[in-house]
Scaffold this active site. Structure first.
Site, PDB file in Angstrom:
ATOM      1  N   GLN A 177     -12.569 -12.181  -8.793  1.00 58.80           N
ATOM      2  CA  GLN A 177     -12.049 -12.453 -10.138  1.00 58.80           C
ATOM      3  C   GLN A 177     -12.823 -13.586 -10.811  1.00 58.80           C
ATOM      4  O   GLN A 177     -12.537 -13.947 -11.955  1.00 58.80           O
ATOM      5  CB  GLN A 177     -10.547 -12.814 -10.068  1.00 58.80           C
ATOM      6  N   SER A 197     -17.023  -7.532  -6.991  1.00 59.82           N
ATOM      7  CA  SER A 197     -16.963  -6.114  -7.299  1.00 59.82           C
ATOM      8  C   SER A 197     -17.296  -5.914  -8.777  1.00 59.82           C
ATOM      9  O   SER A 197     -16.875  -6.716  -9.613  1.00 59.82           O
ATOM     10  CB  SER A 197     -15.514  -5.706  -7.040  1.00 59.82           C
ATOM     11  N   CYS A 327      -4.164  -3.635  -7.640  1.00 61.54           N
ATOM     12  CA  CYS A 327      -4.647  -2.647  -6.677  1.00 61.54           C
ATOM     13  C   CYS A 327      -3.768  -2.546  -5.440  1.00 61.54           C
ATOM     14  O   CYS A 327      -4.216  -2.073  -4.407  1.00 61.54           O
ATOM     15  CB  CYS A 327      -6.070  -2.961  -6.218  1.00 61.54           C
TER      16      CYS A 327
HETATM   17  C1  LIG Z   1      -9.422 -11.084  -5.603  1.00 59.95           C
HETATM   18  C2  LIG Z   1      -9.699  -9.653  -5.282  1.00 59.95           C
HETATM   19  N1  LIG Z   1     -10.346  -9.345  -4.153  1.00 59.95           N
HETATM   20  C3  LIG Z   1     -10.622  -8.073  -3.821  1.00 59.95           C
HETATM   21  C4  LIG Z   1     -10.240  -7.022  -4.624  1.00 59.95           C
HETATM   22  C5  LIG Z   1     -10.594  -5.611  -4.223  1.00 59.95           C
HETATM   23  O1  LIG Z   1     -11.567  -5.104  -5.097  1.00 59.95           O
HETATM   24  P1  LIG Z   1     -12.055  -3.587  -5.092  1.00 59.95           P
HETATM   25  O2  LIG Z   1     -11.134  -2.876  -6.012  1.00 59.95           O
HETATM   26  O3  LIG Z   1     -13.444  -3.647  -5.632  1.00 59.95           O
HETATM   27  O4  LIG Z   1     -12.014  -3.086  -3.715  1.00 59.95           O
HETATM   28  C6  LIG Z   1      -9.548  -7.292  -5.804  1.00 59.95           C
HETATM   29  C7  LIG Z   1      -9.047  -6.193  -6.659  1.00 59.95           C
HETATM   30  O5  LIG Z   1      -8.014  -6.329  -7.278  1.00 59.95           O
HETATM   31  C8  LIG Z   1      -9.285  -8.636  -6.157  1.00 59.95           C
HETATM   32  O6  LIG Z   1      -8.652  -8.950  -7.280  1.00 59.95           O
END
Ligand SMILES: Cc1ncc(COP(=O)(O)O)c(C=O)c1O
Length: 382
Positions: A177, A197, A327
């Protein structure tokens, strides 16, 4: 009017990003490993140019950039990959990590590692003292997220990292983030493993990065995906070329006009908060104050007293917002982040998260605040 305020979950792919990616679907589609052909060499060169430029923006070496399918895979590779080479010891992560850090850490506990959470304060900050108190002589790995995906807390890594560096532990930072929102230099911050990401910063889904420090005896990583030995053997599998090109373009875009976008979106976010507060009695802000530098400038998280966040969001489907953690498949349990900052289960369940983006407009903010206030009033009457 539909308003998208769920930009911590995912973002619109920027038109510039889509444009950069398109030739790699139907023109330059060769396998970048097939370098004996001109077509393969062209794609290989494009990937390596993106890697080099990305490394410069992240403050690391090109050979330290490992492309993955996203932050979940990067976090699993970082944690699983380091601990697979160890035969026990102590691991700790902050109490507000994303599930893609929490789950592999939990798995380590099952495999015999001792695991502790690093406590956070009522705004989600890790105090250097709390970190110090959690570390042990046998701590092998520490995971600290740069910015929280629910309440937007930005950790002060410049104060926390020296504490970790008093031990021999490997330091992993989930910057999913944070990249594109706050300046983040891998080398200057002295991080061992860094995750992010593309789809959180107007890039495509299904592509992420793990930066792995080279030349440190501390960081020895075992691959979690085996195959043809791509990405220096750390992550096998044919590279997602359009994704890599898009990820690079997205980071470039985000950093190019960061100060301008940050200022504009922060003002919109503050106006959104003011509009909600005007119309919703008893609204409570969760997380750090809006006027400091300790909170993501596009984040708002608040409690709607007497109403369940999920019910409110269902009553207001034209506004995309989130009642659980980003997510997360299971959104019925109260958020572990909100419980960790001291909220009760009912307060946590009455909370909603909003994430603005560079594309959010003033009209959208006004429409969203009005729609939410209407839905809130109706639910309160029931
Ligand atoms: C802080 C954080 N780490 C990891 C992820 C996982 O990301 P991805 O959707 O690319 O797997 C997210 C997704 O919400 C996130 O906000």
């Amino acid at each position: 009017m539909e308003v998208y305020l769920d930009n911590h979950a995912s973002t619109r792919c920027a038109p510039e990003v889509v444009e950069a990616m398109l030739p790699f679907f139907d023109r330059d589609y060769a396998n970048p490993s097939a370098v004996s052909s001109a077509a393969g060499r062209r794609v290989h060169d494009a990937v390596e140019a993106a890697r080099e430029s990305l490394a410069e923006m992240l403050g690391c070496r090109p050979s330290e950039v490992i492309f993955t399918s996203g932050a979940t895979e990067s976090n699993n590779l970082a944690i699983g990959g380091v601990l697979a080479r160890l035969d026990g010891g102590h691991v700790c992560a902050t109490a507000i990590e994303h599930s893609s850090v929490r789950a592999p850490v939990r798995e380590c506990r099952r495999q015999g590692f001792q695991v502790d959470e690093i406590a956070v304060d009522s705004q989600g900050f890790v105090a250097p003292d709390a970190l110090q108190a959690t570390l042990r002589p046998d701590t092998r790995m520490v995971s600290i997220m740069a910015a929280n995906n629910e309440i937007g807390t930005i950790q002060d890594l410049t104060r926390l990292i020296p504490v970790v560096r008093q031990t021999a532990a490997v330091l992993h930072v989930d910057a999913t983030q944070a990249i594109g929102k706050i300046p983040c230099s891998f080398r200057d911050l002295d991080i061992d493993l860094l995750t992010f990401s593309a789809h959180k910063l107007h890039g495509p889904k299904g592509i992420g990065v793990l930066v792995v420090r080279q030349g440190s005896r501390r960081v020895r990583l075992q691959p979690q995906v085996w195959g043809g030995g791509h990405e220096r053997g750390f992550r096998s599998g044919t590279l997602n070329v359009p994704g890599i090109i898009g990820l690079h373009r997205a980071v470039q875009l985000a950093l190019d006009d960061l100060p301008v976008v940050q200022e504009r979106v922060r003002r919109l976010r503050d106006e959104f908060w003011a509009l909600l507060r005007e119309q919703i009695p008893g609204l409570v802000l969760n997380g750090p104050p809006l006027d400091g530098s300790g909170r993501l400038w596009n984040n708002l998280h608040c409690q709607f007293p007497g109403v369940e966040g999920q019910t409110l969001s269902l009553a207001c489907p034209e506004v995309a917002m989130s009642s659980g953690s980003a997510c997360s498949a299971n959104q019925t349990e109260p958020s572990h982040v909100l419980l960790a900052i001291g909220l009760g289960p009912d307060q946590a369940r009455s909370s909603l998260r909003f994430g603005l983006s560079r594309y959010t407009t003033c009209d959208e903010i006004k429409a969203a605040a009005a729609a939410i206030a209407d839905a809130f009033a109706q639910l309160r009457n029931i």
